[in-house]
Design a protein around this motif. Structure first.
Motif, PDB file in Angstrom:
ATOM      1  N   ASN A 103       0.799  -1.014  -0.611  1.00 50.33           N
ATOM      2  CA  ASN A 103       0.070   0.239  -0.012  1.00 50.33           C
ATOM      3  C   ASN A 103       0.769   0.959  -0.023  1.00 50.33           C
ATOM      4  OD1 ASN A 103      -2.558  -1.385   0.383  1.00 50.33           O
ATOM      5  ND2 ASN A 103      -2.347  -1.553   1.927  1.00 50.33           N
ATOM      6  N   VAL A 132       1.548   4.569  -1.424  1.00 44.71           N
ATOM      7  CA  VAL A 132       0.901   5.547  -2.053  1.00 44.71           C
ATOM      8  C   VAL A 132       2.402   6.586  -2.907  1.00 44.71           C
ATOM      9  CG1 VAL A 132      -0.783   7.275  -1.559  1.00 44.71           C
ATOM     10  CG2 VAL A 132      -1.010   6.021  -0.009  1.00 44.71           C
ATOM     11  N   PRO A 143      -0.884   4.369   4.029  1.00 40.37           N
ATOM     12  CA  PRO A 143      -1.715   4.966   4.485  1.00 40.37           C
ATOM     13  C   PRO A 143      -1.768   5.063   6.219  1.00 40.37           C
ATOM     14  CG  PRO A 143      -3.009   3.825   2.826  1.00 40.37           C
ATOM     15  CD  PRO A 143      -1.004   3.921   3.286  1.00 40.37           C
ATOM     16  N   THR A 202      -4.310  12.157   0.778  1.00 44.35           N
ATOM     17  CA  THR A 202      -4.641  10.215   0.168  1.00 44.35           C
ATOM     18  C   THR A 202      -4.260   9.364   1.509  1.00 44.35           C
ATOM     19  OG1 THR A 202      -4.953  11.105  -2.429  1.00 44.35           O
ATOM     20  CG2 THR A 202      -4.969   8.348  -0.799  1.00 44.35           C
ATOM     21  N   ALA A 203      -3.004  10.127   1.578  1.00 39.96           N
ATOM     22  CA  ALA A 203      -2.677   9.133   3.061  1.00 39.96           C
ATOM     23  C   ALA A 203      -3.067   9.074   4.092  1.00 39.96           C
ATOM     24  CB  ALA A 203      -0.906   9.149   2.984  1.00 39.96           C
ATOM     25  N   HIS A 251      -6.925   7.904   4.834  1.00 40.96           N
ATOM     26  CA  HIS A 251      -7.217   6.372   4.586  1.00 40.96           C
ATOM     27  C   HIS A 251      -6.435   5.482   5.883  1.00 40.96           C
ATOM     28  CE1 HIS A 251      -9.370   5.155   0.582  1.00 40.96           C
ATOM     29  NE2 HIS A 251      -8.896   6.714   0.200  1.00 40.96           N
ATOM     30  N   GLU A 262      -8.450   3.316   8.245  1.00 32.02           N
ATOM     31  CA  GLU A 262      -8.976   1.859   7.517  1.00 32.02           C
ATOM     32  C   GLU A 262      -7.689   0.739   7.216  1.00 32.02           C
ATOM     33  OE1 GLU A 262      -8.634   2.541   3.467  1.00 32.02           O
ATOM     34  OE2 GLU A 262     -10.986   3.770   3.344  1.00 32.02           O
ATOM     35  N   TYR A 281      -5.109   0.386   1.256  1.00 29.79           N
ATOM     36  CA  TYR A 281      -6.336   1.176   0.392  1.00 29.79           C
ATOM     37  C   TYR A 281      -6.009   0.479  -1.209  1.00 29.79           C
ATOM     38  CZ  TYR A 281      -5.004   5.620  -2.523  1.00 29.79           C
ATOM     39  OH  TYR A 281      -4.962   5.985  -3.784  1.00 29.79           O
ATOM     40  N   GLN A 282      -4.911   0.128  -1.178  1.00 29.57           N
ATOM     41  CA  GLN A 282      -5.103  -0.936  -2.989  1.00 29.57           C
ATOM     42  C   GLN A 282      -6.690  -1.584  -2.844  1.00 29.57           C
ATOM     43  OE1 GLN A 282      -3.714  -0.162  -5.434  1.00 29.57           O
ATOM     44  NE2 GLN A 282      -2.823   1.504  -4.889  1.00 29.57           N
ATOM     45  N   SER A 320      -9.472  -1.291  -0.732  1.00 24.23           N
ATOM     46  CA  SER A 320     -10.268  -0.574  -1.342  1.00 24.23           C
ATOM     47  C   SER A 320     -10.813  -0.321  -2.498  1.00 24.23           C
ATOM     48  CB  SER A 320     -10.091   0.637   0.402  1.00 24.23           C
ATOM     49  OG  SER A 320     -11.222   2.003   0.080  1.00 24.23           O
TER      50      SER A 320
END
Length: 537
Positions: A217, A219, A243, A311-312, A315, A318, A322-323, A325
């Motif tokens: 994940n 980013v 994330p 973005t990080a 998310h 979560e 991330y990927q 999702s």
């Protein structure tokens, strides 16, 4: 947690599929015990494989049954309190166990290009992005959508410095249809690995880059200048953004990070202005480190890092990844597009059917309009005929009125005649009564006449009898007269011949002369009496 087993379903399916001995889509419990024991040992659960002996009465299990057993007996120990790092470690360990079970099938290739470690990395990427489907026998199939394959292949091609041909891949995707892992691996090795022009190290780096993006994940990664806490100088570091965390190293080959910055919803990134002019610097604010000043190599890099940090941060909370999702979002979008296409197809079919129905209806309406036109013309003709008939009827009504007046007059005359006839009938009745009376009188008179006639006939009969009696007496008298005359004649003759004496002559004379009582009626009297009887008759 339920999503951990859901994340591992694809890799467990590959292991389950590798353990199948026949086409029954089932695996013996003895083989599943080994797999279950390894998974349980990884999760610090011992003896979980023993429950398979008492789970169902069959000697083999289907994939659905085995997943249900894992959910109830193994993965039920994972709770919401389990940390994200622990979940990642468990997921990586289960993927390695499943890969050890099934790698023999996928590593035996005729023309291998990727090394074993790269194949394992691609296996994990495939299990992340693939989705389950069912075949004609209602058994599970793990396949990857063509869009996801295109995403991986294009990234690999561009990482290798090659040119990506989207149209060629679209044709290839249509020809292949579904991408199972052997197909996915064969397509990448044969068509998008650069052939023999690239070395294994470049391929490994490109696949490792894919692995970092989709599995770890990542980013964004790259060099940034960081301002120190103690000394306000800017130093270059290799930053890797995921994330929830921002890790920096002295160089990309360093194993242990030089620092770790945790990110959460309370963090934010903002630009730094230099006298109102844009600068390459930006600030990352966190509750722990206060403000961290960073600087990119150029303005484009600064904007990219600001977007990646945002973005990080979004998310960071979560646990699904991330990927994963993003893959779920793309899957949902594809399903929505597919459903929309199906709905559009249905709508087009409905519209086509509606259009066909409308055309049929239009033809029917046209036919009906022609029929209606013909009917209207017929109605016009009928209307004209009816108008003529109406005029004739009006004339007939006028004639009828005239006839009625004439009939009324005739009726009056008939009533008058009827009254006359009634009077005449009454007179005739009276005359008939009179005639009847006269007839009765006549009948009475006729009866009287008949009675008189009968009486006359009786009298006539009596007179006839009397006449016959008189005739008989007349004949008798005539005979007597005749005899008397003859006797007288004889006597006279005797007297002539000899004279008698006086007394004797007187006796003889007296003896021949009848007395008054015996003297017959004269003929004249008898004739007169018969005439009288005939008159009476």
């Amino acid at each position: 947690m339920a999503h951990l087993l859901k994340n591992l379903t694809n890799s467990i399916w590959h292991a389950f599929h590798a353990l199948q001995a026949d086409a029954t889509n089932t695996v013996a419990k003895s083989k599943l015990k080994v797999l279950t024991a390894n998974i349980g040992t990884l999760m610090d659960l011992y003896g979980v494989e023993k429950g398979l002996e008492h789970y169902r009465s069959t000697q083999s299990l289907t994939f659905d049954q085995y997943i249900y057993y894992l959910q109830k007996e193994v993965f039920s120990s994972v709770t919401d309190a389990t940390s994200v790092q622990t979940l990642k470690t468990m997921e990586e360990g289960v993927d390695e166990i499943c890969w050890l079970v099934c790698k023999k099938i996928y590593l035996e290739r005729s023309h291998s290009v990727f090394n074993d470690h790269s194949v394992y990395q691609l296996f994990r990427i495939y299990c992340l992005l693939a989705e389950t489907d069912s075949d004609a026998t209602d058994s599970y199939l793990v396949i990857m959508h063509g869009d996801e394959v295109a995403r991986i292949a294009s990234h690999l091609v561009m990482s290798l410095g090659l040119q990506w041909d989207a149209a060629d891949f679209s044709a290839l995707s249509v020809a292949i249809g579904t991408f199972r892992f052997p197909t996915f691996l064969a397509v990448l090795e044969s068509k998008y690995s650069g052939g023999n022009t690239l070395d294994v190290m470049a391929l490994s780096e490109a696949i490792d880059d894919l692995y970092q993006i989709y599995i770890e994940n990542v980013v964004k990664k790259g060099y940034l200048m960081k301002k120190g806490f103690l000394l306000p100088t800017l130093r270059y570091f290799w930053f890797i953004l995921r994330p929830g965390e921002l890790t920096y190293y002295k160089d990309p080959q360093q194993k242990e990070p030089s620092g770790l910055i945790l990110l959460n919803a309370n963090c934010w990134a903002d630009t730094v202005t230099n006298g109102g002019k844009p600068d390459r610097r930006f600030v990352l604010s966190t509750p722990e480190h206060r403000c961290i000043e960073l600087m990119a190599e150029d303005h484009k890099g600064r904007l990219q890092w600001l977007a990646a940090l945002q973005t990080a941060i979004q998310h960071s909370s979560e646990k699904i990844g991330y990927q994963r999702s993003l893959a779920n979002q793309r899957r949902s979008l594809r399903q929505a597009i597919k459903q929309e296409k199906e709905e559009t197809k249905l709508e087009l079919q409905h519209e086509r059917q509606a259009r066909i129905a409308a055309e049929i209806q239009a033809r029917k309406l046209e036919t009906l309009s022609k029929e209606e036109g013909a009917k209207v013309q017929q109605l016009e003709d009928v209307k004209q005929k009816l108008e003529l008939l109406l005029q004739e009827e009006k004339q007939a009504l006028r004639d009828e009125e005239i006839v009625r007046s004439l009939q009324a007059r005739v009726l009056r005359e008939e009533w008058e005649k009827r009254e006359q006839l009634e009077r005449l009938q009454q007179e005739q009745q009276e005359l008939l009564e009179m005639e009847k009376m006269k007839r009765m009188e006549f009948e009475q008179m006729q009866k009287q006449n008949e009675q008189q006639l009968q009486n006359a006939e009786l009298r006539l009969q009596h007179l006839e009898a009397e006449r016959e009696h008189l005739d008989t007496e007349l004949r008798t008298a005539r005979e007597k007269v005749k005899r008397a005359e003859e006797a007288q004649f004889l006597l006279e003759a005797q007297i002539v011949t000899r004279p008698l004496r006086g007394s004797e002559r007187i006796r003889r004379t007296q003896s021949f002369i009848p007395t008054t009582k015996e003297r017959p009626l004269s003929i004249e009297k008898i004739d007169s009496r018969s005439m009288t009887i005939q008159k009476n008759i």
